[in-house]
Write a protein that holds these residues in place. Sequence first.
Motif, PDB file in Angstrom:
ATOM      1  N   SER A 118    -124.796 -32.961   7.893  1.00 46.81           N
ATOM      2  CA  SER A 118    -123.943 -33.935   7.233  1.00 46.81           C
ATOM      3  C   SER A 118    -122.526 -33.880   7.779  1.00 46.81           C
ATOM      4  O   SER A 118    -122.066 -32.826   8.217  1.00 46.81           O
ATOM      5  CB  SER A 118    -123.883 -33.643   5.748  1.00 46.81           C
ATOM      6  N   PRO A 119    -121.828 -35.006   7.743  1.00 48.94           N
ATOM      7  CA  PRO A 119    -120.426 -35.009   8.136  1.00 48.94           C
ATOM      8  C   PRO A 119    -119.619 -34.167   7.164  1.00 48.94           C
ATOM      9  O   PRO A 119    -119.965 -34.054   5.989  1.00 48.94           O
ATOM     10  CB  PRO A 119    -120.026 -36.484   8.050  1.00 48.94           C
ATOM     11  N   PRO A 120    -118.537 -33.557   7.625  1.00 48.74           N
ATOM     12  CA  PRO A 120    -117.768 -32.663   6.758  1.00 48.74           C
ATOM     13  C   PRO A 120    -117.030 -33.465   5.691  1.00 48.74           C
ATOM     14  O   PRO A 120    -116.748 -34.641   5.856  1.00 48.74           O
ATOM     15  CB  PRO A 120    -116.773 -32.004   7.716  1.00 48.74           C
ATOM     16  N   ALA A 121    -116.701 -32.784   4.555  1.00 47.93           N
ATOM     17  CA  ALA A 121    -115.943 -33.406   3.483  1.00 47.93           C
ATOM     18  C   ALA A 121    -114.559 -33.770   4.019  1.00 47.93           C
ATOM     19  O   ALA A 121    -114.028 -33.098   4.899  1.00 47.93           O
ATOM     20  CB  ALA A 121    -115.824 -32.453   2.316  1.00 47.93           C
ATOM     21  N   ARG A 122    -113.956 -34.824   3.460  1.00 49.09           N
ATOM     22  CA  ARG A 122    -112.700 -35.307   4.022  1.00 49.09           C
ATOM     23  C   ARG A 122    -111.804 -35.818   2.923  1.00 49.09           C
ATOM     24  O   ARG A 122    -112.270 -36.434   1.959  1.00 49.09           O
ATOM     25  CB  ARG A 122    -113.058 -36.434   4.992  1.00 49.09           C
ATOM     26  N   SER A 123    -110.483 -35.613   3.093  1.00 49.60           N
ATOM     27  CA  SER A 123    -109.498 -36.170   2.186  1.00 49.60           C
ATOM     28  C   SER A 123    -108.996 -37.487   2.779  1.00 49.60           C
ATOM     29  O   SER A 123    -108.655 -37.557   3.958  1.00 49.60           O
ATOM     30  CB  SER A 123    -108.332 -35.205   2.018  1.00 49.60           C
ATOM     31  N   TRP A 124    -108.961 -38.506   1.948  1.00 47.96           N
ATOM     32  CA  TRP A 124    -108.544 -39.825   2.416  1.00 47.96           C
ATOM     33  C   TRP A 124    -107.041 -40.083   2.231  1.00 47.96           C
ATOM     34  O   TRP A 124    -106.520 -41.069   2.760  1.00 47.96           O
ATOM     35  CB  TRP A 124    -109.316 -40.911   1.657  1.00 47.96           C
TER      36      TRP A 124
ATOM     37  N   THR B 133    -113.803 -45.601  11.201  1.00 52.62           N
ATOM     38  CA  THR B 133    -114.577 -44.882  10.185  1.00 52.62           C
ATOM     39  C   THR B 133    -115.552 -45.785   9.449  1.00 52.62           C
ATOM     40  O   THR B 133    -116.688 -45.403   9.210  1.00 52.62           O
ATOM     41  CB  THR B 133    -113.628 -44.231   9.155  1.00 52.62           C
TER      42      THR B 133
ATOM     43  N   GLU C  14    -108.175 -41.034  -2.920  1.00 52.53           N
ATOM     44  CA  GLU C  14    -109.443 -40.327  -2.734  1.00 52.53           C
ATOM     45  C   GLU C  14    -110.634 -41.186  -3.129  1.00 52.53           C
ATOM     46  O   GLU C  14    -111.772 -40.841  -2.836  1.00 52.53           O
ATOM     47  CB  GLU C  14    -109.450 -39.029  -3.543  1.00 52.53           C
TER      48      GLU C  14
ATOM     49  N   MET D 299    -113.601 -44.778  -0.563  1.00 50.30           N
ATOM     50  CA  MET D 299    -114.961 -45.243  -0.273  1.00 50.30           C
ATOM     51  C   MET D 299    -115.449 -46.219  -1.342  1.00 50.30           C
ATOM     52  O   MET D 299    -116.041 -47.246  -1.027  1.00 50.30           O
ATOM     53  CB  MET D 299    -115.920 -44.057  -0.177  1.00 50.30           C
TER      54      MET D 299
END
Lengths: 235, 189
Positions: free
Chosen positions: A41-47, A68, A110, A113
Amino acid sequence: MPEASEWSVVETPEQPVDETESSNSEQNGKLGADEAAAAGSPPARSWTPLVEQIRAGNSEAMTELYRTFSRGIRYYLCRQLGSQDLEDKLHDTFLIVVQAIQRDELRDPEKLMGFVRTVVRRQVAAYIDDAVHTRRDFTDLEVGGRVPDIRGNPEQRAMVDEKAEIMTKVLGGISRRDREILTRFYLYEQTQEQICEEMALTETQFRLLKSRAKARFGEMGKRKLERGRILLRKV
Amino acid sequence: MTNNYSHCLTDTQLEDYAFGRVSPEAVADVEEHLLVCSDCQDRLQAEEEYIAAFRVAARTAQRPVQWYKPLAAAACLVMAVGLWLPFSSTKVDSVDLRAERGGVLAPAATAVAGHKLELRVDLAGLESRNTARLQIVNATGAPLAETRLDGTSVAPMWTLNRKLGAGTYWVRAYDSGGKQLREFKLDVE
């Protein structure tokens, strides 16, 4: 955690475009961890940093936003509306997202999405609404409406036919009972629970049958592709 | 910080999404993840292509074989007579549609094409479920006939008003809310 608990049937009304419309991501974050890890899975990210840069008008941040989300938005639009005018629709949607961020309509960065998803869904609804009205307006003139052809273009239909040919061979190679089980699931869309109850199957037996059929389908597809490549090399 | 960007979707989640079976609350999780995860987009696309291929293949397999067409031209008169006789018959066949017992799958019921059919439907075990109607559909799921039940019998009889041609049919029992309770397979030959 048992998969049956992943999905609870809860009706939620549509919300305005704000962070409340985003998902209960903490719950979902715990689910499917083993498979997710295995899938890479793609790593967790802060928006937040990205959103702040977009608000400041940073063009590189907008490029990053596009990089993205563009594939995912394009994919969603194509699934819902077909491939007609896809790039224009993608561009319009992206523009709406950026402008809304710059107008501070995204209160919690955050929830980016969920925000993007909401904008995309509303765009889809608007396009469908527009297509329906246009078709109505043109009915008297007997001009074709702009309702997208979700069956796909000829190339896509040819690909489906080719895959169906492989699937016919897969189905021909399994027992009548197994064929019935898969037909109930994929054609009649019966649930796993109903099929297992009515055909005296365990969940494991059912999943095994499905995965074997898929694996066989994949193998035959690869073999066909390889045969095609060999023929091309000979030419 | 919580978001669903960090966990890929399971195969079951993708399958449920492809079939439109995800709840409105959970579908947000799935779609948000699909916005940003190209791996899951690829997997979903592969799943949908697989389902589409299966449906085309399964429907094609259920159509009658047509290799006999050249021979049918020569045998047309004989076939016409042969087909006319059963359809002119007023004979009523009784057919038992049985549910499985003790985990043993009941075989598909069989009937003769062109005969009037009286179906005896096994609803034992559904006494508390308020079975409200029966429906018969063909192999592609198209409904052909329907009847209401008064819910008093565990083995109601249903005389079909139409005669069935050769093929596979499904007789389904539903409750008053429209939920399917039981299904029986009927092969007409």
